[in-house]
Design an enzyme around this catalytic site. Structure first.
Site, PDB file in Angstrom:
ATOM      1  N   GLY A 106       0.893  -1.041   0.079  1.00 27.38           N
ATOM      2  CA  GLY A 106      -0.007  -0.038   0.035  1.00 27.38           C
ATOM      3  C   GLY A 106       0.935   1.134  -0.070  1.00 27.38           C
ATOM      4  N   GLN A 165       3.142   9.699   1.436  1.00 29.82           N
ATOM      5  CA  GLN A 165       4.565   9.012   1.266  1.00 29.82           C
ATOM      6  C   GLN A 165       5.103   9.333   0.155  1.00 29.82           C
ATOM      7  OE1 GLN A 165       2.456   5.029   2.257  1.00 29.82           O
ATOM      8  NE2 GLN A 165       4.076   4.915   3.401  1.00 29.82           N
ATOM      9  N   CYS A 212       5.687  -0.252   7.393  1.00 29.73           N
ATOM     10  CA  CYS A 212       5.447   1.001   6.635  1.00 29.73           C
ATOM     11  C   CYS A 212       6.670   1.303   5.774  1.00 29.73           C
ATOM     12  CB  CYS A 212       4.956   2.317   7.746  1.00 29.73           C
ATOM     13  SG  CYS A 212       4.478   3.603   6.747  1.00 29.73           S
ATOM     14  N   HIS A 269      -4.544   1.095   7.556  1.00 31.05           N
ATOM     15  CA  HIS A 269      -3.048   1.635   7.702  1.00 31.05           C
ATOM     16  C   HIS A 269      -3.270   2.833   6.607  1.00 31.05           C
ATOM     17  CE1 HIS A 269       1.468   1.097   7.881  1.00 31.05           C
ATOM     18  NE2 HIS A 269       1.388   1.943   6.801  1.00 31.05           N
ATOM     19  N   GLU A 270      -3.772   2.762   5.440  1.00 36.16           N
ATOM     20  CA  GLU A 270      -3.648   3.696   4.381  1.00 36.16           C
ATOM     21  C   GLU A 270      -4.383   4.969   4.855  1.00 36.16           C
ATOM     22  OE1 GLU A 270      -1.111   3.650   2.472  1.00 36.16           O
ATOM     23  OE2 GLU A 270      -0.801   1.368   3.140  1.00 36.16           O
TER      24      GLU A 270
HETATM   25 NI    NI Z   1       2.530   3.075   5.768  1.00 37.73          NI
END
Ligand code: NI
Length: 170
Positions: free
Chosen positions: A48, A53, A94, A136-137
């Site tokens: 992901g 990011q 991550c 998480h995303e």
């Molecule tokens: Ni992450």
């Protein structure tokens, strides 16, 4: 430039909640951006990736947990969590915290509503790894990293691991 640099823990953009995306205003730029996000995620062997990011405060994330080893690309624009059920304590990592892993209790099933790459509102349900990725995303888009969800003690351990891992980050 298809593969973008991935931002790391400590960079402000990762702590900044992304405002809702105006799909109509952004749709012309979306295909090129998604192409870069898929390429960047694949190069980093992630499941992901959220726009912060790659340094962009945009409410967009992509997920592919490859159920049964086959690609299943999910694009989430302006995702909203509809329901969370069950519990699953599993290891999480991550791409913005390379080399750092911790056990984190998440919900075992998640249902999310989001726009897809065509601007169509869809529901995505998942369990296990997909449920974890959806949570998480969505957290990334709210300016949260998984370590923010750890207990005080586990977060201290993670911060130690970050100190050790950081010299090898770009
Ligand atoms: Ni992450």
């Amino acid at each position: 430039m298809p593969i973008r640099r991935i931002t790391k823990h400590g960079e402000r953009v990762l702590k900044t909640p992304c405002p809702p995306l105006d799909y109509a205003a952004f749709k012309n730029e979306l295909p090129a951006l998604l192409k870069d996000m898929w390429a960047t995620m694949a190069a980093a062997r992630g499941v992901g990736l959220a726009a912060p990011q790659i340094g962009l405060s945009l409410r967009i994330a992509v997920i592919d947990v490859k159920p049964e080893g086959k690609p299943r690309r999910i694009v989430l624009i302006n995702p909203e969590i509809l329901s969370l059920e069950g519990e699953l304590n599993d290891e999480e990592g991550c791409l913005s915290l390379p080399g750092v892993y911790a056990k984190l209790r998440r919900h075992a099933r998640a249902r999310v509503r989001a726009l897809d790459e065509n601007g169509v509102s869809r529901e995505v349900s998942g369990e296990g790894l997909l449920a974890r990725a959806l949570q998480h995303e969505t957290d990334h888009l709210d300016g949260k990293l998984y370590i923010d969800r750890l207990s005080f003690e586990d977060r201290l351990k993670a911060l130690d691991a970050i100190k050790d891992a950081k010299p090898s980050w770009d």
